[in-house]
Scaffold this motif. Structure first.
Motif, mmCIF file in Angstrom:
data_model
loop_
_atom_site.group_PDB
_atom_site.id
_atom_site.type_symbol
_atom_site.label_atom_id
_atom_site.label_comp_id
_atom_site.label_asym_id
_atom_site.label_seq_id
_atom_site.Cartn_x
_atom_site.Cartn_y
_atom_site.Cartn_z
ATOM 1 N N LEU A 46 22.617 31.937 66.272
ATOM 2 C CA LEU A 46 23.417 31.675 67.459
ATOM 3 C C LEU A 46 24.594 30.762 67.136
ATOM 4 O O LEU A 46 24.403 29.623 66.709
ATOM 5 N N ILE A 47 25.805 31.286 67.339
ATOM 6 C CA ILE A 47 27.009 30.466 67.175
ATOM 7 C C ILE A 47 27.273 29.696 68.460
ATOM 8 O O ILE A 47 27.564 28.498 68.445
ATOM 9 N N ASP A 48 27.151 30.369 69.573
ATOM 10 C CA ASP A 48 27.410 29.742 70.864
ATOM 11 C C ASP A 48 26.845 30.631 71.975
ATOM 12 O O ASP A 48 26.512 31.795 71.745
ATOM 13 N N PHE A 49 26.746 30.074 73.184
ATOM 14 C CA PHE A 49 26.272 30.820 74.346
ATOM 15 C C PHE A 49 26.680 30.055 75.602
ATOM 16 O O PHE A 49 26.968 28.852 75.548
ATOM 17 N N ASN A 50 26.731 30.753 76.746
ATOM 18 C CA ASN A 50 27.088 30.080 77.985
ATOM 19 C C ASN A 50 25.828 29.697 78.773
ATOM 20 O O ASN A 50 24.696 30.065 78.414
ATOM 21 N N LYS A 51 26.037 28.952 79.851
ATOM 22 C CA LYS A 51 24.910 28.438 80.631
ATOM 23 C C LYS A 51 24.081 29.551 81.247
ATOM 24 O O LYS A 51 22.855 29.454 81.358
ATOM 25 N N GLU A 52 24.748 30.646 81.668
ATOM 26 C CA GLU A 52 24.033 31.743 82.319
ATOM 27 C C GLU A 52 23.024 32.384 81.377
ATOM 28 O O GLU A 52 21.893 32.692 81.775
ATOM 29 N N PHE A 53 23.432 32.587 80.114
ATOM 30 C CA PHE A 53 22.518 33.171 79.130
ATOM 31 C C PHE A 53 21.352 32.214 78.857
ATOM 32 O O PHE A 53 20.194 32.634 78.783
ATOM 33 N N TYR A 54 21.679 30.919 78.737
ATOM 34 C CA TYR A 54 20.639 29.915 78.500
ATOM 35 C C TYR A 54 19.618 29.938 79.629
ATOM 36 O O TYR A 54 18.400 29.968 79.401
ATOM 37 N N LYS A 55 20.108 29.965 80.878
ATOM 38 C CA LYS A 55 19.237 29.922 82.045
ATOM 39 C C LYS A 55 18.361 31.176 82.139
ATOM 40 O O LYS A 55 17.157 31.087 82.364
ATOM 41 N N ARG A 56 18.971 32.351 81.944
ATOM 42 C CA ARG A 56 18.210 33.603 82.077
ATOM 43 C C ARG A 56 17.210 33.777 80.946
ATOM 44 O O ARG A 56 16.105 34.281 81.158
ATOM 45 N N TYR A 57 17.585 33.356 79.741
ATOM 46 C CA TYR A 57 16.674 33.484 78.607
ATOM 47 C C TYR A 57 15.457 32.591 78.807
ATOM 48 O O TYR A 57 14.317 32.999 78.572
ATOM 49 N N LYS A 58 15.694 31.383 79.279
ATOM 50 C CA LYS A 58 14.600 30.441 79.535
ATOM 51 C C LYS A 58 13.698 30.959 80.653
ATOM 52 O O LYS A 58 12.476 30.856 80.585
ATOM 53 N N SER A 59 14.313 31.556 81.692
ATOM 54 C CA SER A 59 13.535 32.089 82.804
ATOM 55 C C SER A 59 12.681 33.271 82.369
ATOM 56 O O SER A 59 11.534 33.415 82.799
ATOM 57 N N ALA A 60 13.244 34.116 81.496
ATOM 58 C CA ALA A 60 12.537 35.334 81.075
ATOM 59 C C ALA A 60 11.437 35.037 80.063
ATOM 60 O O ALA A 60 10.342 35.612 80.134
ATOM 61 N N TYR A 61 11.694 34.137 79.090
ATOM 62 C CA TYR A 61 10.766 33.945 77.972
ATOM 63 C C TYR A 61 10.253 32.517 77.823
ATOM 64 O O TYR A 61 9.425 32.241 76.956
ATOM 65 N N GLY A 62 10.768 31.575 78.646
ATOM 66 C CA GLY A 62 10.339 30.188 78.524
ATOM 67 C C GLY A 62 10.823 29.531 77.254
ATOM 68 O O GLY A 62 10.214 28.567 76.767
ATOM 69 N N VAL A 63 11.912 30.046 76.674
ATOM 70 C CA VAL A 63 12.446 29.541 75.405
ATOM 71 C C VAL A 63 13.775 28.838 75.650
ATOM 72 O O VAL A 63 14.646 29.358 76.332
ATOM 73 N N ARG A 64 13.917 27.625 75.067
ATOM 74 C CA ARG A 64 15.182 26.887 75.153
ATOM 75 C C ARG A 64 16.054 27.263 73.956
ATOM 76 O O ARG A 64 15.661 27.055 72.803
ATOM 77 N N LEU A 65 17.223 27.801 74.223
ATOM 78 C CA LEU A 65 18.121 28.222 73.151
ATOM 79 C C LEU A 65 18.791 27.008 72.503
ATOM 80 O O LEU A 65 19.039 25.999 73.163
#
Length: 498
Positions: free
Chosen positions: A164-183
């Motif tokens: 991961l080079i970078d990501f926005n807040k929306e991706f961080y939030k949805r990924y955490k919601s879907a898999y419980g993983v903090r990027l």
């Protein structure tokens, strides 16, 4: 020191003097007592314009600075002492000239000449332009970050190693919601996919590999987000630098609402096609069935006019009444069909005893009704809510059909009506021992204007209206029949209790 050594020192000093004079940077040489050994024009004018200090060869740097700025003297002394200890040092100074801010990068380093004397070399250069560019870059990155974080779509970037080079807040939030993983930046995006989702990891590995070969991709996925199934459109774009793919940008857009709207539009179009086809058929059949009894009445009226025997008029009038009754029945069915298709559902608590009695009473004057014995079994286990008028339409049609298609040769003609209702649904069965329906017609009887043969009674709309009313109530209807033995209609309707 020998003459040769003196000569070597002189050569070294001349060479160094030549170098610093031609250098682009500002250069100052100090001995271990902080006296100026040499300096170029650039350093001379910087000190003169910045501090008003005129440096000369042989002059003490600290004494020259002390006369102008005590604090600056201590600052430069500390820097030089660090350099003399053998530790190079780099600092940035900020100063103002003619109302404009300038930035200088200054390097302090010590070295030893061939004659054993320690020398402090001071190199400085103007980094004002670089600082301005850095500021713009930081501001641009901040603006870009702000823009990315206000976008509802998920955006992330990976390098050639899937890190991961970078990501926005929306991706961080949805990924955490879907898999419980903090990027986190630098992590392998594939390794962040939970171990139990092997197929998903391989799917994304293939997508990243495809993109890193320089090929854009477009995919559609469905994921559970906050206990709701959501559909996403995913696009991948290679990052190309100097003709080489170095990474991948991934955009994920939630198209759930768009997909639902498209599905709704598709269903509405299909329904519209169906309605148009039914309308064409309805207009054709209705015009024929409406015209037939009218033409019969017209013909009978002509017969009355032409027949001089008044005794036949009663027979003619009876036939006219029969045609008018048929026409009235047909028009009533059309009205019911129209009402069912356009009226909203109006739930109310249903009293099935009352409903059943009203339906039977309304049909007791129907020809042959007195010959059919009704058997009723009603079991209510809880308050049941539905649309009373539509249920009455269903009951009237099915009960009248049982009377109309009774087997007149049987001694005991009956219609058994069984109703069971609870908090979830009502199950209703109409069973008669009438003439029955041929097996090849069972899948056609609910179609508009279907008649098994030319002698079939009714408009051909009754069962079509029944099925339409049941569908409006989100229920279902099944039919079982055997020719010569009878028919059973089984209905299931959900409870609309509010």
């Amino acid at each position: 020191m020998t003459m040769l050594e003196h000569a070597e020192v002189a050569v070294w000093q001349d060479l160094f003097t030549s170098i610093i004079e031609d250098a682009d940077s500002n250069i100052l040489l100090l001995d271990e007592d902080f006296k100026v050994i040499n300096l170029n024009a650039g350093f001379y004018w910087v000190f003169m314009e910045t501090y008003g200090i005129e440096l000369r060869k042989g002059a003490s740097l600290l004494e020259s600075m002390e006369a102008v700025n005590h604090e600056l003297t201590h600052e430069w002394k500390d820097r030089c002492m660090i350099a003399l200890s053998g530790t190079p040092i780099k600092v940035e100074d900020e100063f103002e000239i003619d109302g404009r801010i300038y930035y200088w990068e200054i390097h302090f380093k010590s070295s030893t000449r061939p004659d054993g004397v320690q020398v402090i070399s001071v190199f400085s250069r103007d980094i004002t332009v670089r600082k301005a560019y850095q500021k713009k870059i930081v501001e641009s990155e901040a603006n870009l970050r702000s823009i990315l974080n206000t976008i509802d779509d998920s955006i992330w970037l990976v390098n050639a190693d899937n890190e991961l080079i970078d990501f926005n807040k929306e991706f961080y939030k949805r990924y955490k919601s879907a898999y419980g993983v903090r990027l986190k930046k630098g992590a392998n995006i594939l390794a962040l996919i939970p171990d139990g989702l092997v197929e998903l990891r391989e799917t994304w590995r293939a997508r990243y590999e495809h993109g890193l070969k320089g090929r854009p991709g477009k995919y559609f996925d469905t994921y559970t987000i906050e206990e709701e199934l959501r559909t996403f459109e995913i696009k991948t774009y290679p990052i190309v630098e100097n003709g080489k793919v170095t990474g991948l940008t991934v955009y994920s857009r939630d198209i759930t609402n768009q997909t639902k709207a498209e599905d709704l539009l598709k269903r509405q179009n299909e329904e519209l096609i169906k309605i148009n086809a039914e309308l064409d058929r309805f207009v054709y059949s209705a015009s024929h069935d409406l015209r037939a009894p009218l033409m019969s009445v017209k013909g009978l009226l002509n017969m009355i006019k032409l027949d001089p025997d008044k005794k036949n008029q009663e027979n003619y009038l009876a036939l006219i009444e029969k045609s008018v009754t048929k026409l009235d029945s047909f028009i009533s069915d059309i009205i019911l069909y129209s009402r069912n298709s356009r009226m909203d559902i109006m739930p109310k608590e249903i009293d099935f005893h009352e409903l059943l009695q009203e339906s039977i009473d309304s049909l007791k004057y129907m020809e042959g009704a007195e010959a059919v014995r009704s058997i009723r079994k009603v079991e209510i286990k809880g308050a049941f809510y539905s649309d009373y008028s539509r249920l009455l339409i269903i009951f009237n049609n099915l009960i009248s059909n049982a009377v109309r298609y009774r087997d007149a040769w049987k001694k005991d003609q009956f219609l058994k009506i069984e109703i069971t209702a609870d908090a979830q649904k009502a199950v209703i069965a109409f069973t008669d021992n009438g003439i029955g329906i041929q097996q090849e017609y069972l899948d056609k009887i609910f179609k508009m204007f279907f008649r098994a043969n030319a002698d079939s009674k009714g408009s051909g709309l009754g069962l079509y209206i029944v099925k339409g009313a049941i569908e409006k109530l989100e229920g279902s209807i099944q039919v079982q029949s055997k020719l010569g033995e009878g028919t059973t209609f089984s209905i299931e309707i959900p409870n609309r209790k509010v």
